[in-house]
Design an enzyme around this catalytic site. Structure first.
Site, PDB file in Angstrom:
ATOM      1  N   GLU A   5      44.019  37.033  37.590  1.00 34.57           N
ATOM      2  CA  GLU A   5      44.981  38.088  37.286  1.00 34.57           C
ATOM      3  C   GLU A   5      44.303  39.424  37.035  1.00 34.57           C
ATOM      4  O   GLU A   5      43.194  39.476  36.477  1.00 34.57           O
ATOM      5  CB  GLU A   5      45.819  37.746  36.061  1.00 34.57           C
ATOM      6  CG  GLU A   5      47.230  37.296  36.371  1.00 34.57           C
ATOM      7  CD  GLU A   5      47.314  35.797  36.565  1.00 34.57           C
ATOM      8  OE1 GLU A   5      48.324  35.344  37.130  1.00 34.57           O
ATOM      9  OE2 GLU A   5      46.380  35.099  36.166  1.00 34.57           O
ATOM     10  N   THR A   6      44.990  40.474  37.466  1.00 31.96           N
ATOM     11  CA  THR A   6      44.664  41.839  37.093  1.00 31.96           C
ATOM     12  C   THR A   6      45.876  42.413  36.377  1.00 31.96           C
ATOM     13  O   THR A   6      46.996  42.337  36.885  1.00 31.96           O
ATOM     14  CB  THR A   6      44.328  42.704  38.316  1.00 31.96           C
ATOM     15  OG1 THR A   6      43.138  42.203  38.942  1.00 31.96           O
ATOM     16  CG2 THR A   6      44.122  44.158  37.928  1.00 31.96           C
TER      17      THR A   6
END
Length: 265
Positions: free
Chosen positions: A47-48
């Protein structure tokens, strides 16, 4: 060229190269969905998170895997709060987040721990097809359906550790539905692993959002509100979970890996 501050944090651990790495991008305004998705793909982490401070003092937050935007991400929220506490809000004891998909979220700093406060998810009994069992490589004892994930209960920690899913098959069968595998733990109340090949993540190292389902599930079975948990991926992660009516508190550590800039035209 425009500069965007970026940080990479290992969440749910106090040791580098353990837990779950997340990228955190601090924005002044939202970039296009395509550009944020491209940044997440370039980072190539599970995830970002993209974070913007609002005039009210809260922070808007969104999360992207390398392939899709997701409704909720625990470890990237923990990582975002860690960055804000360390670099932007050093005197704060709590960070308030607003997600367009998940609503109001918060992270509280207490001693060495960061504590997420998330809404719980609901589960209902479900069936699982033979094809999915074959893709998982093992039949569970019980199956439950959550809002966007399947929860599979296995007999032992050893069984969960031995799971070796066929990810292309699982992705084809379930699409963007994630799979939580869980069992009673050794030295902790419960263990888990999380698979989401349809979202571009074969196995997520430590999944805070999965514990919004796991916490009420195990709290009911074990008849206790405070639980210790371990996600037994290769990187491992440790969590402390507390059921608070229709909310769950998920606590853990975080540690900084890098801080820098990216440049976007």
């Amino acid at each position: 060229m425009q500069e965007i501050k970026i940080f990479q944090v290992d969440a749910f651990t106090d040791k580098l190269f353990r837990g779950n790495p997340a990228a955190v991008c601090i924005l002044n305004e939202w970039r296009s969905d395509n550009q944020m998705q491209s940044i997440a793909a370039e980072n190539n982490l599970s995830e970002t998170a993209f974070v913007i401070k609002k005039n009210t003092g809260e922070y808007a937050i969104r999360w992207f895997t390398p392939t899709v935007e997701v409704n909720l991400c625990g470890h990237a929220t923990l990582a975002s709060a860690f960055v804000l506490f360390e670099f932007f809000e050093p005197d704060a004891k709590e960070i308030l987040f607003v997600s367009p998909r998940a609503g109001n979220l918060s992270v509280r700093k207490t001693d060495q721990l960061l504590t997420l406060n998330f809404p719980t998810g609901t589960l209902r009994g479900a069936a699982i097809g033979e094809e999915t069992i074959n893709a998982m490589g093992m039949a569970p004892l019980e199956v439950y359906q959550g809002p966007s994930d399947l929860l599979l209960l296995f007999e032992s920690q050893e069984q969960v550790a031995l799971l070796n899913p066929n990810f292309p098959m699982l992705s084809k069968l379930l699409g963007t539905i994630g799979v939580i595998a869980t069992a009673p733990g050794k030295g902790v109340d419960f263990v888990s692993r999380y698979f989401a090949p349809g979202e571009g993540i074969d196995e997520d190292p430590v999944t805070g959002s999965a514990h919004t389902l796991l916490t009420p599930f195990w709290a009911k079975r074990l008849k206790k509100e405070l639980l210790t948990a371990k996600q037994i991926s290769k990187r491992e992660g440790h969590l402390i979970c507390k059921l608070c009516d229709d909310r769950v508190e998920i606590s853990g550590n975080a540690i900084l890996f890098l801080a820098g800039s990216i440049f976007i035209e």
